[in-house]
Every structure is written in C-alpha cells, then in structure tokens.
Write an enzyme that holds these catalytic residues in place. Structure first.
Site, PDB file in Angstrom:
ATOM      1  N   SER A 134      24.093  58.507-162.154  1.00 36.76           N
ATOM      2  CA  SER A 134      24.675  59.477-163.091  1.00 36.76           C
ATOM      3  C   SER A 134      24.471  60.930-162.717  1.00 36.76           C
ATOM      4  O   SER A 134      24.914  61.826-163.443  1.00 36.76           O
ATOM      5  CB  SER A 134      24.134  59.233-164.503  1.00 36.76           C
ATOM      6  OG  SER A 134      24.776  58.120-165.087  1.00 36.76           O
ATOM      7  N   LYS A 137      27.517  63.155-162.721  1.00 37.16           N
ATOM      8  CA  LYS A 137      27.987  63.928-163.876  1.00 37.16           C
ATOM      9  C   LYS A 137      27.721  65.421-163.718  1.00 37.16           C
ATOM     10  O   LYS A 137      28.362  66.233-164.395  1.00 37.16           O
ATOM     11  CB  LYS A 137      27.338  63.411-165.164  1.00 37.16           C
ATOM     12  CG  LYS A 137      27.776  62.009-165.555  1.00 37.16           C
ATOM     13  CD  LYS A 137      27.185  61.597-166.892  1.00 37.16           C
ATOM     14  CE  LYS A 137      27.641  60.213-167.313  1.00 37.16           C
ATOM     15  NZ  LYS A 137      27.026  59.118-166.540  1.00 37.16           N
ATOM     16  N   SER A 376      24.172  60.871-171.169  1.00 36.40           N
ATOM     17  CA  SER A 376      24.850  60.267-170.022  1.00 36.40           C
ATOM     18  C   SER A 376      26.012  59.375-170.450  1.00 36.40           C
ATOM     19  O   SER A 376      26.075  58.187-170.117  1.00 36.40           O
ATOM     20  CB  SER A 376      23.844  59.462-169.185  1.00 36.40           C
ATOM     21  OG  SER A 376      24.257  59.396-167.841  1.00 36.40           O
TER      22      SER A 376
END
Length: 538
Positions: A134, A137, A376
């Site tokens: 993640s 992101k 997230s």
C-alpha cells in the site's frame, strides 16, 4: 461537447448548487465533476490555497505553515552553510536492525533523506525495485491531489432527455450518470429519488440506464489475486459505485440447535441472490462460517455452523458489476417511492442533451483523501487515480493515470524507467517501486506541492491514529512520525516523514519483501528504525 471540455468549464466556475436539490434548467451533455463554492460543505473552490492544520499536541509541525518560505530558507542555508554529517552511530544502528531483518528472511531497501537539503543520511538497495504493497497509495494519492485539488466534489446525476409529461411520465430512458465517486451510498440514491418525486415524476416508461463510461475499464485491478475477489478490500473498480461496491451479509443463530441459521443482507435487493446453507449448533460462541460469491456472479452461498448463543456475524462481500448494482438499487428505491419503472436496468451513455432532474454531491476530496490514507482504503485510491486521468484526458483509465504518475515522479527527480505501477492501491503483486523514487516523491510533496498540508495531514501518525495507532507507542516517534504502511503476504512497507530533535524534517522509505510467516517481526524492525530516526542529531 466532449467530457474534457465540459469538465474544464465545470471546474472553473463556482457552483450555485447546494448540497442537495434540483436544477431542472441545467443541461449537461456528459457526466461531470463540479467545483463547489464556500457555501457548500465548507469548501473553497479550487483556489489551491495551502490550509494549515494546527496540531495542539505537537509544535514540531510549524514547518508546514508556509511550504514555499521553508523551501527558500532551507535552500539558502544549504548554499551558505557547511553540510552537517549524520550521526556516526546512525549507520551502525540501522545496519544492525537490517541484519535482523535479513535474519527474518526479508530483502530490505531503505533510504533516509533530509527534506531541506536532499542529503542522503542512509541508504541500502535504494534503486532495487521491490513490491510496495500500500505504499503505492503515496503515488496514486499524490497524483489525485495534484490533478484534482482538495476541494473538488463529485456529482452523480439523474437525467433525462425527454420532458416530464403532465401525468408525471418520463418517456425514458432515465439515466444515472457517475463521475467515479467512491463515496455514494444507498442514502444518496434515496435522496435523488426524493428530488425526483418533488418534481412530480410518477412513471418511467423506458429503461433505467447506468452510465459508468467515465472510466475505460471495470473490474478488479491488474495483478490482483483471484482468491481476493470476494473480499471487501478488493471491491471492483467502476465509474459508478455504491456502498463501496459491497453488500453486508449477517448470519444469526436460529431459535434452536439444528435449525437453519438466519441470513439477511443489507441493502435488500433482487440484484443479489442468497443461498443460506448454514445451520445452528448447540453451545456457546463457537462458529465456523464461510460466505462467498461465485466468480462472475452475484449469487452468495453461506455455509457452516453458528452456535446458538453466538452474537450475529456480519461480513462484507464484493458485488459483481457494481454499476448495475447501483441501477437496481435505484429502481427499487423508485418503486418504493411510488415511481414505476417499466423498462429494464442496462448500461448506456448519457444523451448529448439531457436535463438534470436530481443529483448527489460527495464530500470534498480532502475529506475523502484523509481516511483513504489513514486506513488504506483500496477502492478509494483506485477511483481517485482514474478520475485524475478522466479530468486530464477525458476518460479515466489505469494506463492514462500511470502516465500521469510517471510524469509526477520524473518531475520529483526520480527515474521512473525501472518502476512498474500495476495498480493504484498496492493490492497487486506486479507493482515494483524503489525507495529512492518514494523519497523523491515525499520531498516533492513537502517542498513543492500546493497541497502539502493535505498530503501530510492524511498520513497515519505513530501511536495516534490510522494504521499506526498501536505502533511506536512510548518512543520518540510517537505523535511525530507520519507514514504510509503497506502489507501483503511476504511484503511490508513504511514510508513517510519524521522530525528530529533539532527540528529537521527527514523523509524515509522502507520496503521489505520475501519474509515468511507473520509480518509482526519485520514491523517491529521498522518501528525501531522509525524510533531511531526520531532521535537523529547532527
């Protein structure tokens, strides 16, 4: 008029529309994003102003009060002051921690950089591409902010080309048009139905059409695992979303052992079929349930057992083809309000000339961006990423947004040629980033972005909130370090900012790949690195 031309006009003007309501005089040839004025949800249009958040618990973040001034001052200091050497013990301390990570089977890449000067304090494998999870992101979120700004809102519209007849009939079709809003819920559809009812609509003689054409593709992301298809964190990407493209299924025990379990879903809809095959067993809290959707279908099977004394169990599962899901929910809401829809739900495009009969506004992007980063949220990141290319190029797609991401990374000083940006959320195991690319991006967002405060404020804070709420508690990093986490099987990452006791902001990136078992051991190593960076003096 093309998507792009209309969007530019919409984004350049102040909207006179409220949070909800109807403007029957507004004619739209395509779906739209609308920039709001000060009267709507506290937004300030697209002024690109830097809004500073006052953190009463930590005065260390004063440096964000004026990013442009900070950049000028630190660069002048760098030119006229001798470079400060890193602590002699920092190298040995971090090397010892990385040796521990190697003992856990992890391949680790790390880079630590002074934000003001760009000096590298520590680096290992800085240019080796690894799976970021993640931490993707950070890139997709930066692209969304830079292309859209924090005060833009999404507008989902309910439109018709034909007028409302005197008896309340619309010949049809009635078109539900999306702009990629990841936040639309059943309640938003219900509000649009109320707006339509206030106009006197009682019948739609044609079809109910869903327009999700703002995105070039629908479905799961590149490199997502088929085993994740049912999971709420892997919801399908679509230009028209509702309820996070999921449905909630609750299983409760029956009234006695041996009785079938009670199964219900929320929202209630004929778009989804349930096969309740679970049973009730005697005993306390024991349960063994599985809830899964057959691939490519919307048939859910509930199997297993639930104990008689067990509290109800609720799970979220993804739906297939979420734009049609939104259309069916809307048709059911219309019928519930006494508006008969005679046609079917199908995909199509908004006519070139159509009147907006009802609409729904999302919160501003700054309000969507913060929980996306703090917790997230995969679907939100995928949606915003594609909306960026929708606004810039007239249609959103993974490929077009990847070009925007590479351009931003190159502007930040990173070599994007060795990177692979397979998706926006980091759920893909096909993506590859370098820690050097991440630190370049982090420095760029701090020093050059007009939305530095929004980006910074959205990152989880060690020991305080988000995915770092329980990490680094009681260390120098608590309520100091802000970073994006990332976790996949065999992958753990942590990248962000920390302020030293001397007030120097550092950015860092840590990518760990290839370890076996639980990520808890490598996360502890990351936390010790973060705590150590919060104590750097030089």
């Amino acid at each position: 008029m093309t998507h792009t031309t209309h969007l530019r006009k919409a984004l350049q003007r102040d909207s006179s529309l409220g949070v909800s309501g109807t403007d029957t005089s507004l004619s739209v040839p395509e779906t739209q994003l609308v920039a709001q004025n000060d009267s709507v949800a506290g937004c300030h249009g697209l002024s690109r102003r830097v809004r500073v958040r006052d953190n009463p618990r930590s005065s260390k973040w004063w440096v964000l009060a004026n990013v442009a001034v900070l950049a000028t001052v630190v660069l002048l200091l760098a030119l006229h002051s001798p470079a400060r050497a890193a602590e002699p013990t920092l190298q040995s301390d971090l090397n010892a921690l990385l040796a521990s990570a190697a003992g856990a089977g992890a391949t680790t890449a790390i880079e630590v950089v002074s934000v003001p000067t760009g000096e590298v304090l520590f680096a290992k494998n800085a240019h080796v591409p690894l799976i970021p999870a993640s931490n993707m992101k950070l890139i997709s979120g930066a692209v969304a902010l830079e292309c859209l700004g924090p005060d833009t809102v999404f507008t989902t519209t309910l439109c018709a080309a034909d007028p409302i007849n005197s008896d309340g009939t619309i010949a049809g079709p009635l078109v539900l048009a999306g702009t990629g809003d990841p936040t639309l819920q059943t309640a938003g559809l219900a509000d649009m139905v109320r707006q339509l009812s206030r106009l006197g609509v009682r019948r739609v003689a044609g079809d109910l059409v869903v327009d999700s054409e703002c995105f070039a593709e629908r479905g799961t992301g590149t490199g997502w695992l088929p085993a994740d298809e049912n999971r709420s964190y892997a919801a399908q990407i679509c230009g028209l979303c509702v309820n996070w493209n999921c449905i909630e299924i609750t299983v409760s025990p029956g009234d006695r052992a041996g009785a079938p379990a009670l199964v219900r879903m929320e929202p209630q809809t004929t778009y989804v079929r349930l096969r309740p095959l679970a049973s009730t067993v005697a005993g306390g809290r024991r349960t063994g349930l599985s809830v899964y959707r057959n691939s490519g279908q919307n048939s859910f099977v509930v199997r297993g057992e639930i104990a008689l004394a067990r509290e109800p169990v609720t799970v979220r599962r993804t739906v297939h083809e979420p734009d049609l899901y939104a259309g069916h929910l809307l048709r059911e809401a219309l019928r519930g309000a006494g508006v008969d829809v005679e046609g079917k739900v199908r995909r199509g495009r908004l006519p070139d000339e159509a009147t907006v009969l009802a609409f729904h506004h999302s919160p501003p992007i700054r309000s969507i961006f913060r929980p996306m980063m703090k917790y997230s949220a995969n679907l939100t990141s995928e949606q915003l990423y594609r909306v960026a290319s929708y606004v810039r190029e007239g249609r959103g797609s993974e490929e077009r947004s990847e070009r925007l991401a590479r351009s931003l990374l190159e502007e930040a000083g990173a070599d994007a040629s060795s990177l692979r940006l397979a998706d926006a959320s980091g759920l893909s195991t096909d993506s590859r980033l370098t820690v050097h690319a991440l630190t370049c991006l982090l420095r760029h967002m701090w020093l050059r972005s007009p939305y530095a405060d929004v980006f910074f404020d959205a990152l989880p804070v060690a020991g305080v909130d988000g995915t770092l709420r329980k990490r680094m508690v009681g260390t120098a990093a608590e309520n100091n370090l802000r970073a994006k986490t990332g976790t996949l099987r065999g992958v753990s990452s942590l990248s962000g900012y920390v302020i030293t006791p001397d007030g120097e902001p550092l950015c860092f990136a840590i990518l760990m790949n290839g370890f076996k078992g639980s990520p808890s051991r490598v996360k502890q190593i990351q936390d010790r690195i973060g705590a150590r960076l919060a104590q750097v003096r030089r």
